[in-house]
Design a protein around this motif. Structure first.
Motif, PDB file in Angstrom:
ATOM      1  N   LYS A  92       0.833  -1.206   0.000  1.00 30.18           N
ATOM      2  CA  LYS A  92       0.000   0.000   0.000  1.00 30.18           C
ATOM      3  C   LYS A  92       0.868   1.257   0.000  1.00 30.18           C
ATOM      4  O   LYS A  92       0.633   2.185  -0.776  1.00 30.18           O
ATOM      5  N   THR A  93       1.896   1.274   0.850  1.00 29.05           N
ATOM      6  CA  THR A  93       2.798   2.421   0.922  1.00 29.05           C
ATOM      7  C   THR A  93       3.519   2.630  -0.408  1.00 29.05           C
ATOM      8  O   THR A  93       3.643   3.759  -0.897  1.00 29.05           O
ATOM      9  N   PHE A  94       3.969   1.528  -1.016  1.00 27.78           N
ATOM     10  CA  PHE A  94       4.652   1.605  -2.303  1.00 27.78           C
ATOM     11  C   PHE A  94       3.725   2.186  -3.375  1.00 27.78           C
ATOM     12  O   PHE A  94       4.105   3.109  -4.107  1.00 27.78           O
ATOM     13  N   ILE A  95       2.514   1.661  -3.458  1.00 30.68           N
ATOM     14  CA  ILE A  95       1.566   2.125  -4.478  1.00 30.68           C
ATOM     15  C   ILE A  95       1.211   3.591  -4.258  1.00 30.68           C
ATOM     16  O   ILE A  95       1.149   4.365  -5.217  1.00 30.68           O
ATOM     17  N   LYS A 100       1.709   9.097  -6.210  1.00 30.96           N
ATOM     18  CA  LYS A 100       2.076  10.502  -6.010  1.00 30.96           C
ATOM     19  C   LYS A 100       3.058  10.977  -7.075  1.00 30.96           C
ATOM     20  O   LYS A 100       3.131  12.169  -7.365  1.00 30.96           O
ATOM     21  N   LEU A 101       3.811  10.046  -7.643  1.00 32.11           N
ATOM     22  CA  LEU A 101       4.734  10.376  -8.730  1.00 32.11           C
ATOM     23  C   LEU A 101       4.059  10.287 -10.093  1.00 32.11           C
ATOM     24  O   LEU A 101       4.714  10.307 -11.126  1.00 32.11           O
ATOM     25  N   ASN A 102       2.738  10.171 -10.082  1.00 29.82           N
ATOM     26  CA  ASN A 102       1.908  10.109 -11.287  1.00 29.82           C
ATOM     27  C   ASN A 102       2.143   8.847 -12.122  1.00 29.82           C
ATOM     28  O   ASN A 102       2.030   8.885 -13.353  1.00 29.82           O
ATOM     29  N   GLU A 106      -0.373   0.487 -14.780  1.00 31.06           N
ATOM     30  CA  GLU A 106       0.443  -0.203 -15.774  1.00 31.06           C
ATOM     31  C   GLU A 106       1.919   0.163 -15.638  1.00 31.06           C
ATOM     32  O   GLU A 106       2.793  -0.697 -15.757  1.00 31.06           O
ATOM     33  N   ASN A 107       2.198   1.476 -15.397  1.00 28.71           N
ATOM     34  CA  ASN A 107       3.581   1.915 -15.204  1.00 28.71           C
ATOM     35  C   ASN A 107       4.209   1.247 -13.980  1.00 28.71           C
ATOM     36  O   ASN A 107       5.378   0.858 -14.008  1.00 28.71           O
ATOM     37  N   ILE A 108       3.438   1.140 -12.912  1.00 28.61           N
ATOM     38  CA  ILE A 108       3.928   0.512 -11.683  1.00 28.61           C
ATOM     39  C   ILE A 108       4.268  -0.952 -11.943  1.00 28.61           C
ATOM     40  O   ILE A 108       5.340  -1.431 -11.568  1.00 28.61           O
ATOM     41  N   CYS A 114      10.392  -4.822 -14.526  1.00 32.46           N
ATOM     42  CA  CYS A 114      11.749  -4.413 -14.920  1.00 32.46           C
ATOM     43  C   CYS A 114      12.743  -4.738 -13.807  1.00 32.46           C
ATOM     44  O   CYS A 114      13.844  -5.235 -14.073  1.00 32.46           O
ATOM     45  N   GLN A 115      12.375  -4.473 -12.573  1.00 31.52           N
ATOM     46  CA  GLN A 115      13.260  -4.768 -11.447  1.00 31.52           C
ATOM     47  C   GLN A 115      13.489  -6.269 -11.307  1.00 31.52           C
ATOM     48  O   GLN A 115      14.605  -6.705 -11.018  1.00 31.52           O
ATOM     49  N   PHE A 116      12.446  -7.068 -11.519  1.00 29.45           N
ATOM     50  CA  PHE A 116      12.617  -8.517 -11.476  1.00 29.45           C
ATOM     51  C   PHE A 116      13.571  -8.974 -12.578  1.00 29.45           C
ATOM     52  O   PHE A 116      14.430  -9.816 -12.350  1.00 29.45           O
ATOM     53  N   GLU A 117      13.432  -8.398 -13.771  1.00 27.52           N
ATOM     54  CA  GLU A 117      14.324  -8.758 -14.871  1.00 27.52           C
ATOM     55  C   GLU A 117      15.761  -8.371 -14.561  1.00 27.52           C
ATOM     56  O   GLU A 117      16.685  -9.139 -14.828  1.00 27.52           O
ATOM     57  N   LYS A 118      15.967  -7.191 -14.000  1.00 29.68           N
ATOM     58  CA  LYS A 118      17.315  -6.770 -13.611  1.00 29.68           C
ATOM     59  C   LYS A 118      17.876  -7.738 -12.578  1.00 29.68           C
ATOM     60  O   LYS A 118      19.048  -8.095 -12.635  1.00 29.68           O
ATOM     61  N   GLY A 119      17.051  -8.141 -11.646  1.00 34.53           N
ATOM     62  CA  GLY A 119      17.480  -9.090 -10.622  1.00 34.53           C
ATOM     63  C   GLY A 119      17.848 -10.421 -11.221  1.00 34.53           C
ATOM     64  O   GLY A 119      18.851 -11.028 -10.839  1.00 34.53           O
TER      65      GLY A 119
END
Length: 127
Positions: A92-95, A100-102, A106-108, A114-119
């Protein structure tokens, strides 16, 4: 431990203990440090730790045994429910932060993927 001024110290300590329990760092049934010892370790007033232990006992996360100390619950259901609550709060905090960063839903999701792929590319274990 460095404390955040935005949240009462006792709540931060409670959260720390809960994280340690759900992560397995503090196993079920284990005795917690005495009020005095934890207060010294964290450099806080013993009354703060006493409040922490009282609140954790109210939430059935731990129980005190007269003359023996305070022990983590052995009820796996309580620990599982606590873990789910912590995870829900983190998500919830993450979302909320991303919104707030607009960022759209889908972007989230794209950012998470993307982070999973980098990992995966870096051989990082993301549970």
């Amino acid at each position: 431990m460095e404390f955040n001024n935005d949240l009462p110290i006792y709540q931060q300590i409670m959260n720390m203990i809960k994280y340690d329990i759900v992560s397995g760092k503090i196993p079920s049934g284990q005795k917690l440090l005495s009020t005095r010892d934890l207060a010294i370790k964290l450099k806080v007033n013993p009354n703060t730790i006493q409040r922490v232990y009282k609140e954790l006992e109210t939430e059935a996360v731990c129980q005190s045994k007269r003359g023996l100390g305070t022990f983590v619950t052995e009820d796996d259901e309580v620990i599982l429910m606590m873990k789910e609550t912590l995870v829900d709060d983190m998500v919830k905090t993450f979302i909320e932060g991303m919104t707030k960063l607009n960022y759209s839903r889908e972007n989230i999701i794209d950012k998470i993927n993307c982070q999973f792929e980098k990992g995966d590319q870096q051989d990082v274990n993301i549970n």
